[in-house]
Design an enzyme around this catalytic site. Structure first.
Site, short mmCIF file in Angstrom:
data_model
loop_
_atom_site.label_atom_id
_atom_site.label_comp_id
_atom_site.label_asym_id
_atom_site.label_seq_id
_atom_site.Cartn_x
_atom_site.Cartn_y
_atom_site.Cartn_z
N CYS A 244 0.79 -1.23 0.00
CA CYS A 244 0.00 0.00 0.00
C CYS A 244 0.83 1.28 0.00
O CYS A 244 0.47 2.20 -0.74
CB CYS A 244 -1.07 0.01 1.10
N ARG B 243 7.57 -10.79 5.21
CA ARG B 243 7.27 -10.53 6.62
C ARG B 243 8.04 -11.50 7.47
O ARG B 243 8.09 -12.69 7.17
CB ARG B 243 5.77 -10.68 6.89
N GLN C 177 0.74 -11.14 -2.73
CA GLN C 177 -0.65 -10.75 -2.53
C GLN C 177 -1.26 -10.37 -3.87
O GLN C 177 -0.60 -9.72 -4.67
CB GLN C 177 -0.73 -9.54 -1.61
N ASP D 29 -2.96 -8.02 -4.61
CA ASP D 29 -3.31 -6.78 -3.93
C ASP D 29 -3.93 -5.76 -4.87
O ASP D 29 -3.66 -5.77 -6.06
CB ASP D 29 -2.02 -6.19 -3.34
N HIS E 8 -5.54 -1.47 -4.43
CA HIS E 8 -6.01 -0.38 -3.58
C HIS E 8 -6.94 0.48 -4.39
O HIS E 8 -6.61 0.89 -5.50
CB HIS E 8 -4.82 0.40 -3.02
N LYS F 105 -12.09 -4.53 8.74
CA LYS F 105 -11.97 -5.34 7.53
C LYS F 105 -13.01 -6.46 7.48
O LYS F 105 -13.64 -6.78 8.49
CB LYS F 105 -10.57 -5.94 7.43
N HIS G 97 -8.32 -1.43 0.78
CA HIS G 97 -7.31 -2.45 0.47
C HIS G 97 -8.10 -3.74 0.23
O HIS G 97 -9.00 -4.04 0.98
CB HIS G 97 -6.39 -2.74 1.67
#
Length: 646
Positions: free
Chosen positions: A337, A366, A384, A386, A388, A472, A518
């Site tokens: 992000c 991570r 991910q 991912d 946004h 979330k 997200h």
RNA sequence: GCCAAUGUAGCUCAGUUGGUCAGAGCAGCUGAUUUGUAAUCAGCCGGCCGGGGGUUCGAAUCCCUCCAUUGGCUCCA
């Protein structure tokens, strides 16, 4: 006399003080034998307790969750009694029933216990069970309770008593074991006919890692030996679904000590499968108005200080890497992000452009605790799916809905229906854990709740589970061993736009702050594939599976024809291969079955003559003879059906 | 990270109390076989018994330590 109302609304008169067990006995002896606990006026209690006034009554047996709960809870006491028998002076924490069985947290002092000790404990438990020890409930005063456990030297129980109201404390006694316990329990130990201790683990007292670690012993028990055996068979079968095992068999992924723990290596078949999933999503996203971006794997520490990730996770991340000359520090990105925020900020935006839906298959790193790593479901490097979404506040709900639709579309295409939708909000008194204003949080939480409501899908709400920057909605699934994992996630975020000072110009020609959503429908490609493997046993949908068809020539004589078939399939964009080994057909079939190749095409003299193939479907068997075009149609229909919406 | 257990060929596993214990099946390779709906036969290749220390005349086997894995706990942006 009192009036007892049964679930079917029949009412009978009984003597005051009669127990649920005695009532069961008045109905039938068999029922009395099977009653484990009872619900009297809405409260689940011991079946042996006297009922002193008119009541509604429901009797619980092994077939009821409440019955099982009492059964396993009582089994935990039985195990504790046995452990105290073998290990006098053991201190006891808590020993509840759980979804499948029970556990007890114990402090053995300097002694240790291992799986080798299980057998003797199980045997002794059954011996105690056969003795038909009664579970006797006693109401005790606070002072007496404290005295009992002070004398016993059990500080854990004392701590628990300290949190209870006087007059609200009950002990249960069975055999030689006395426990602080709310109940309810079985009338006696005799229904416990089969016991298995399953595993042993460390567990922090009260779940607090700063407190002492106790020894937790998990077990399960049954009223019949046969049920235990069935349970153990099921356990074995579950292990066969394990994605680590199937992933190895099907050569989808591997790990290397030299590369490092928690860093998956995708093998060609796995990479191909993953790529297909990614392409599928890319197509769906393109249709839904997303744009793709690409960002680097690292970013300046400063970037993550702005985003708040540094403060929150900096110490628990891979530590910064730095340039050799300037010593400038960079983080391996743990999220995409912040990079995407900077893309948003690369130019000014008008409200007319919004929503901007910015997608990237972004690989993040991570530092997960070593003890947490697990196959592909918990790794240190993962990708991910991912994206946004930057939108105006009044677009949030529609955008959120749109994302939910994408998640459902994907899950449908994968015939994936076994999930729970969890809404994670702040807890009632943990607001200091989160960043951002209360006002923004309330707006975000409200938006999610409204969308969930309008979607008509079943959801559960968990308080205290929100991300640190926003509430979330997560799509949770269970793996083969019953562990819960988060897959897809949709998160509303008013905070990053604030932190990155993002803006757009509104129709009023004023600057406004966008809202960010997200979202990752798969979540992590690694975890999603892991769960997909376990749910499908490695039998992936036809559109997704690496090898769709294998051609099995009966002998080398038909190699030429096999190649002709191969070319036809290849030109029809099917993924096929030929098993040209000098093996018997039975062997080729067996190997193809084990590799979970959906379609086997057996070709020999008959087929060559008639320009056909003999079709065998994985797991199902012979499907008869098809012409080549017909077979391609069959496959294409199946794929179309999979993708359209099951 | 913590508790407990495990770690023998690519895979699945045997190896009793330390003394021909370095083995088997599958996979792989070679050859034979030319095969009709879940395993054709034979031969061969393959291991520093997770790494490193120690104890011992002698260690896959006992001890220490590190690494990894497994089951939990804690954590999970």
């Amino acid at each position: 006399m009192i009036k007892i109302t049964f679930p079917d609304n029949t009412v009978k008169q009984y003597k005051k003080g009669i127990s649920a067990l005695e009532i069961a006995g008045s109905i039938s002896e068999g029922l009395a034998r099977n009653v484990l606990s009872a619900k009297v006026n809405g409260e689940v209690i011991d079946a042996t307790l006297p009922i002193n006034k008119d009541a509604t009554l429901q009797l619980f047996t092994w077939n009821d969750d409440e019955g099982k709960a009492a059964f396993w809870h009582s089994s935990a006491h039985l195990m504790a009694e046995t452990i105290e028998y073998f290990y006098p002076g053991t201190k006891f924490g808590i020993g509840p029933n759980i979804e499948n069985g029970f556990y007890y947290d114990i402090d053995l002092g300097d002694r240790t216990i291992s799986e080798n000790d299980f057998k003797k404990i199980e045997d002794k438990m059954l011996e105690f069970a056969r003795a038909k020890q009664k579970y006797v409930r006693k109401e005790v005063s606070n002072a007496d309770a404290i005295k009992y456990f002070t004398d016993k030297g059990d500080e854990y129980k004392l701590e628990l008593i300290g949190e209870l109201e006087d007059g609200d404390i009950t002990f249960y006694e069975s055999g030689n074991f006395v426990d602080l316990c709310r109940g309810p329990h079985l009338p006696d130990t005799s229904p416990i006919k089969a016991v298995k201790l399953l595993n042993i683990a460390g567990a922090y007292w009260r779940g607090d890692e700063n407190r002492k670690q106790l020894t937790r012993i998990y077990g399960i028990s049954f009223p019949k030996k046969k049920e235990l055996d069935e349970f153990l068979v099921k356990l074995e079968e579950a292990k066969k679904r394990d994605h680590r095992r199937i992933g190895k068999e099907l050569e989808l992924f591997t790990f290397s000590q030299k590369v490092g723990q928690g860093l998956p290596l995708w093998l060609p078949k796995g990479a191909e499968l993953r790529e297909r999933l990614e392409n599928f999503l890319k197509k769906v996203q393109k249709e839904a108005g997303y744009v793709q971006v690409i960002t680097p794997h690292i970013g300046r520490v400063e970037l993550f200080k702005i985003s708040g990730h540094y403060d929150k996770y900096g110490a628990d991340s891979f530590q910064p890497i730095s340039t050799p000359i300037e010593g400038e520090e960079f983080f391996l990105k743990p999220m995409n992000c912040p990079h995407h925020c900077e893309i948003y900020k690369s130019k000014p935006h008008s409200y007319k452009e919004l929503p901007i839906r910015m997608a990237e298959f972004g690989t993040v790193y991570r530092y997960e605790q070593s003890g947490e790593l697990h196959g592909l479901t918990r790794v240190r490097s993962f990708t991910q799916d991912d994206a946004h979404i930057f939108c105006t506040p009044d677009q949030v709900k529609d955008e959120f809905k749109g994302v939910m639709a994408i998640v459902m579309k994907i899950f449908n295409a994968l015939d994936f229906h076994d999930f729970v939708i969890q809404i994670s909000l702040r807890g009632p008194d943990d607001h200091e854990k989160y960043i951002g204003s209360d006002e923004n949080w309330e707006k975000a939480e409200q938006a999610i709740l409204e969308v969930a409501e309008e979607s008509g899908l079943d959801t559960i709400i968990e308080y205290g589970e929100a991300a640190f920057y926003g509430p979330k909605m997560d799509f949770m699934v269970k793996d083969a061993l019953g562990r819960k994992w988060q897959l897809g996630t949709i998160q509303v975020d008013y905070n990053l736009p604030e932190r990155f000072e993002m803006e757009y110009t509104g129709s009023d020609n004023e600057k406004h702050r966008p809202v960010m959503i997200h979202r990752a429908p798969f979540g992590s490609m690694e975890r999603f594939v892991a769960v997909l493997i376990e749910h499908t046993l490695g039998k992936f949908p036809l559109w997704l599976t690496p090898d769709q068809v294998i051609i099995l020539p009966i002998s080398e004589k038909y190699q030429k024809y096999a190649e002709k078939v191969f070319n036809f399939l290849n030109n029809s964009e099917l993924r096929a291969q030929i098993d040209d080994r000098s093996e018997k057909t039975g062997r080729k079939i067996r190997d193809a079955e084990l590799k979970r190749i959906p379609y086997m095409l057996i070709v020999g003299e008959k087929e060559e003559k008639r320009n056909t193939v003999s079709v065998r479907k994985q797991g199902e068997g012979d499907k008869g003879t098809f012409s080549l075009p017909d077979f391609v149609d069959l496959i294409n229909h199946e794929i179309a059906k999979e993708l359209e919406n099951n």
